[in-house]
Motif scaffolding. Sequence first.
Motif, PDB file in Angstrom:
ATOM      1  N   LEU A 274      35.846  -4.090  -6.411  1.00 38.80           N
ATOM      2  CA  LEU A 274      35.175  -2.803  -5.813  1.00 38.80           C
ATOM      3  C   LEU A 274      35.395  -3.535  -4.157  1.00 38.80           C
ATOM      4  CD1 LEU A 274      32.511  -1.408  -5.753  1.00 38.80           C
ATOM      5  CD2 LEU A 274      31.611  -3.624  -4.308  1.00 38.80           C
ATOM      6  N   GLY A 275      36.374  -1.562  -4.085  1.00 30.82           N
ATOM      7  CA  GLY A 275      37.371  -1.679  -3.120  1.00 30.82           C
ATOM      8  C   GLY A 275      36.881  -1.670  -1.733  1.00 30.82           C
ATOM      9  N   SER A 303      33.563  -7.597  -7.554  1.00 30.39           N
ATOM     10  CA  SER A 303      34.560  -7.112  -8.917  1.00 30.39           C
ATOM     11  C   SER A 303      33.284  -6.639  -9.567  1.00 30.39           C
ATOM     12  CB  SER A 303      35.522  -7.603  -9.248  1.00 30.39           C
ATOM     13  OG  SER A 303      34.918  -9.004 -10.335  1.00 30.39           O
ATOM     14  N   ILE A 304      33.292  -5.901 -10.540  1.00 26.07           N
ATOM     15  CA  ILE A 304      32.276  -5.097 -11.627  1.00 26.07           C
ATOM     16  C   ILE A 304      32.845  -4.950 -12.794  1.00 26.07           C
ATOM     17  CG2 ILE A 304      31.018  -4.017 -10.017  1.00 26.07           C
ATOM     18  CD1 ILE A 304      31.681  -1.453 -11.050  1.00 26.07           C
ATOM     19  N   ALA A 305      31.707  -4.791 -14.299  1.00 26.62           N
ATOM     20  CA  ALA A 305      32.397  -4.988 -15.635  1.00 26.62           C
ATOM     21  C   ALA A 305      31.677  -3.613 -16.156  1.00 26.62           C
ATOM     22  CB  ALA A 305      31.650  -6.609 -16.248  1.00 26.62           C
ATOM     23  N   ILE A 306      32.190  -2.603 -16.541  1.00 25.15           N
ATOM     24  CA  ILE A 306      32.088  -1.819 -16.729  1.00 25.15           C
ATOM     25  C   ILE A 306      32.539  -1.811 -18.420  1.00 25.15           C
ATOM     26  CG2 ILE A 306      31.831  -0.374 -14.995  1.00 25.15           C
ATOM     27  CD1 ILE A 306      34.638   1.168 -16.344  1.00 25.15           C
ATOM     28  N   ASP A 329      42.675  -0.105 -11.274  1.00 30.10           N
ATOM     29  CA  ASP A 329      41.979  -1.169 -12.176  1.00 30.10           C
ATOM     30  C   ASP A 329      40.796  -1.535 -10.718  1.00 30.10           C
ATOM     31  OD1 ASP A 329      43.275  -2.015  -9.987  1.00 30.10           O
ATOM     32  OD2 ASP A 329      43.469  -3.538 -10.732  1.00 30.10           O
ATOM     33  N   GLU A 330      41.134  -0.374  -9.467  1.00 31.46           N
ATOM     34  CA  GLU A 330      39.847   0.233  -8.050  1.00 31.46           C
ATOM     35  C   GLU A 330      38.241   0.608  -8.450  1.00 31.46           C
ATOM     36  OE1 GLU A 330      40.683  -1.004  -3.820  1.00 31.46           O
ATOM     37  OE2 GLU A 330      41.529   0.324  -4.671  1.00 31.46           O
ATOM     38  N   VAL A 331      37.561   0.348  -7.994  1.00 27.62           N
ATOM     39  CA  VAL A 331      36.390   1.383  -8.134  1.00 27.62           C
ATOM     40  C   VAL A 331      36.248   1.418  -6.543  1.00 27.62           C
ATOM     41  CG1 VAL A 331      33.860   1.736  -7.943  1.00 27.62           C
ATOM     42  CG2 VAL A 331      34.924   0.358  -9.633  1.00 27.62           C
ATOM     43  N   ILE A 332      36.317   2.831  -6.314  1.00 26.34           N
ATOM     44  CA  ILE A 332      36.061   3.280  -4.717  1.00 26.34           C
ATOM     45  C   ILE A 332      34.722   4.069  -4.826  1.00 26.34           C
ATOM     46  CG2 ILE A 332      37.091   4.916  -2.940  1.00 26.34           C
ATOM     47  CD1 ILE A 332      39.480   5.272  -3.668  1.00 26.34           C
TER      48      ILE A 332
END
Length: 410
Positions: A274-275, A303-306, A329-332
């Motif tokens: 999680l950015g 961090s998260i899981a999808i 590997d990042e979620v913005i």
Amino acid sequence: AYDWIESEYEWLAGRVPDVIIRASDNMSRYLKCAEEMISGGFGYVCRCSVEDFRRLREEMKDCPCRNRRVPDTLSDWEAMNSGKIAEGGAVVRVKTSMALPNPALRDWPALRILDATHPAVEGAQYKVWPLLDFQSAIEDHEQGVTHIVRGKDLMDSTRKQTLLYEHFGWDYPETLYWGRVKIHEYGGFSTSQMRASMESAGYDGWDDPRLPTLKALRRRGFCSQALRDFWIDLGLTQKDISISMQTIEAFNSSLIDSSSERRSFVASPVTLQLGEEVGAKVLVPKHPDGAIPGSREWVLSDSIAIQASDLSPGKVRLKEFADVEISGDEVIVESLERSDQRPIIHWVPTSMARDAVLLRSDGDGLVTHEGVLEDFELRVGAVYQLERVGFARLESLSEGGQATLVWLHG
């Protein structure tokens, strides 16, 4: 099986039984009625071989044992019960007429010798056992049964038992019939086929989720009221009917949807960072329509899981949370509010993720889907609607370890 019947009755009926009757507890009553039948001259001991009697029945000829003196027949009856006549050496028949148009009704067998133990009877105190048509006929009379509901394949049983009742001078109950009900997805399953498959390791047991047994439906999480509603809606008809399992599932879904909390199950999870900091918690409704008040409180981590199938560069919305862009590997996070029509995916913070497996039948085998389950107020035995997956029952939950879910339906 005795315990299963009681347990499944209570589950299916929603109440405890008023009385429990085991036929094996009433053996003395059946044997007494058989002796009365022989003494009254409307029953006899037949010593013919199976092949010989079949020939006589086909030729509509009386069995030579039929017209023996009653004392001689009673002597054979005593020999059957004492073990002097071996298994297969004699049967007790109900006298009807060898000229009846229906061969099944011609001097039909009522009791036979069986050299075997019974699971509910101590020792080997009985040598002679009633066959179903005789046993159920006597039991129905003793219990004062007024109406019998049975499959139309048992119409001959009604005819046999009516003749027996006439001999005893009893009034036969009113009888109603239903036709065969087949379920598309299960074809012509029979209990003998199921047992054979279990013995060859094809199925794990009577509660294998791939089977249409009550134990299997209960294990999956079906509501017993749904099954009652289905049968009441179907009604009593002699027509053979073929239905889809989806019909029963629709009854079930209408009952459990409003009472099933939502949870997130992520199959084949991929972890993304999680950015940026967006707050410590996320409140997710227990039910989207508010049928169940309250929220699931998710504690965020870094961090998260999808689901692996949802992993691709681009813009998506994390359900009930934020519009984001996946990059590597990042979620913005772009917006907490929904800003456009980007696709919605389900997810779970890794801080709230518990290893889990979902057992699901694919028609041929039992498939295990590995993933992570949202670890919020989980209750073993509860049915949850898994986001974008469907209904499932939480079967087990190891301490700090894996959760096991059994698929119910979509």
